[in-house]
Scaffold this motif. Structure first.
Motif, PDB file in Angstrom:
ATOM      1  N   ASN A   1       0.862  -1.114  -0.046  1.00  9.58           N
ATOM      2  CA  ASN A   1       0.140  -0.110  -0.193  1.00  9.58           C
ATOM      3  C   ASN A   1       0.986   1.359  -0.052  1.00  9.58           C
ATOM      4  N   LEU A   2       1.951   1.181   0.170  1.00 13.51           N
ATOM      5  CA  LEU A   2       2.905   2.176   0.269  1.00 13.51           C
ATOM      6  C   LEU A   2       3.207   2.893  -1.214  1.00 13.51           C
TER       7      LEU A   2
ATOM      8  N   SER B   1       8.629  -0.912  -3.446  1.00 11.98           N
ATOM      9  CA  SER B   1       9.696   0.204  -4.302  1.00 11.98           C
ATOM     10  C   SER B   1      10.204   0.928  -3.057  1.00 11.98           C
ATOM     11  N   ALA B   2      11.201   1.746  -3.427  1.00  9.33           N
ATOM     12  CA  ALA B   2      11.733   2.768  -2.504  1.00  9.33           C
ATOM     13  C   ALA B   2      12.309   2.212  -1.159  1.00  9.33           C
ATOM     14  N   ASP B   3      12.201   2.673  -0.169  1.00  7.35           N
ATOM     15  CA  ASP B   3      12.876   2.339   1.402  1.00  7.35           C
ATOM     16  C   ASP B   3      12.406   0.719   1.435  1.00  7.35           C
TER      17      ASP B   3
ATOM     18  N   LEU C   1      13.921  -4.891   2.040  1.00  7.35           N
ATOM     19  CA  LEU C   1      13.640  -6.322   1.539  1.00  7.35           C
ATOM     20  C   LEU C   1      14.837  -6.876   0.883  1.00  7.35           C
ATOM     21  N   LYS C   2      15.574  -6.155  -0.062  1.00  4.57           N
ATOM     22  CA  LYS C   2      16.767  -6.413  -0.434  1.00  4.57           C
ATOM     23  C   LYS C   2      18.069  -7.035   0.731  1.00  4.57           C
ATOM     24  N   ASN C   3      18.127  -6.215   1.788  1.00  4.24           N
ATOM     25  CA  ASN C   3      18.917  -6.308   2.683  1.00  4.24           C
ATOM     26  C   ASN C   3      18.421  -7.365   3.480  1.00  4.24           C
ATOM     27  N   VAL C   4      17.292  -7.582   3.871  1.00  2.00           N
ATOM     28  CA  VAL C   4      16.772  -8.616   4.897  1.00  2.00           C
ATOM     29  C   VAL C   4      17.087 -10.051   3.909  1.00  2.00           C
ATOM     30  N   LEU C   5      16.899 -10.183   2.562  1.00  3.18           N
ATOM     31  CA  LEU C   5      17.295 -11.173   1.862  1.00  3.18           C
ATOM     32  C   LEU C   5      18.826 -11.481   1.814  1.00  3.18           C
TER      33      LEU C   5
END
Length: 87
Positions: free
Chosen positions: A47-48, A54-56, A61-65
């Motif tokens: 919903n963001l 996207s964005a932050d 998400l990429k960092n968590v993965l």
């Protein structure tokens, strides 16, 4: 029930800034991750940005993965509505 509950917010839950503020105050961040036993649980908030990650949130998400998915047995991703991909 004595168990922690996590919500994947839907468009009607946080459709305006007032509802988002109430949601965040009650339940914390609208996207998050945690480990349960040897599994990684990811809750996203499409919903963001018009049902797109996207964005932050995408950077998060990429960092968590990259950092938290090492050695887990499964990765479960939860979100309320369909995700869309724009090119």
């Amino acid at each position: 029930i004595g168990k922690k509950v996590y919500f994947a917010p839907g468009n009607h839950d946080i459709q305006n800034s007032k509802k988002r503020t109430v949601f965040n105050r009650r339940y914390g961040d609208s996207y998050r991750s945690f480990r349960h036993k040897n599994d990684l649980i990811i809750i996203l908030d499409p919903n963001l940005d018009k049902w797109i990650i996207s964005a932050d949130q995408l950077s998060w998400l990429k960092n968590v993965l990259k950092t938290d998915a090492l050695g887990v047995s499964n990765i479960f991703v939860f979100f309320h509505q369909l995700l869309w991909c724009e090119k």
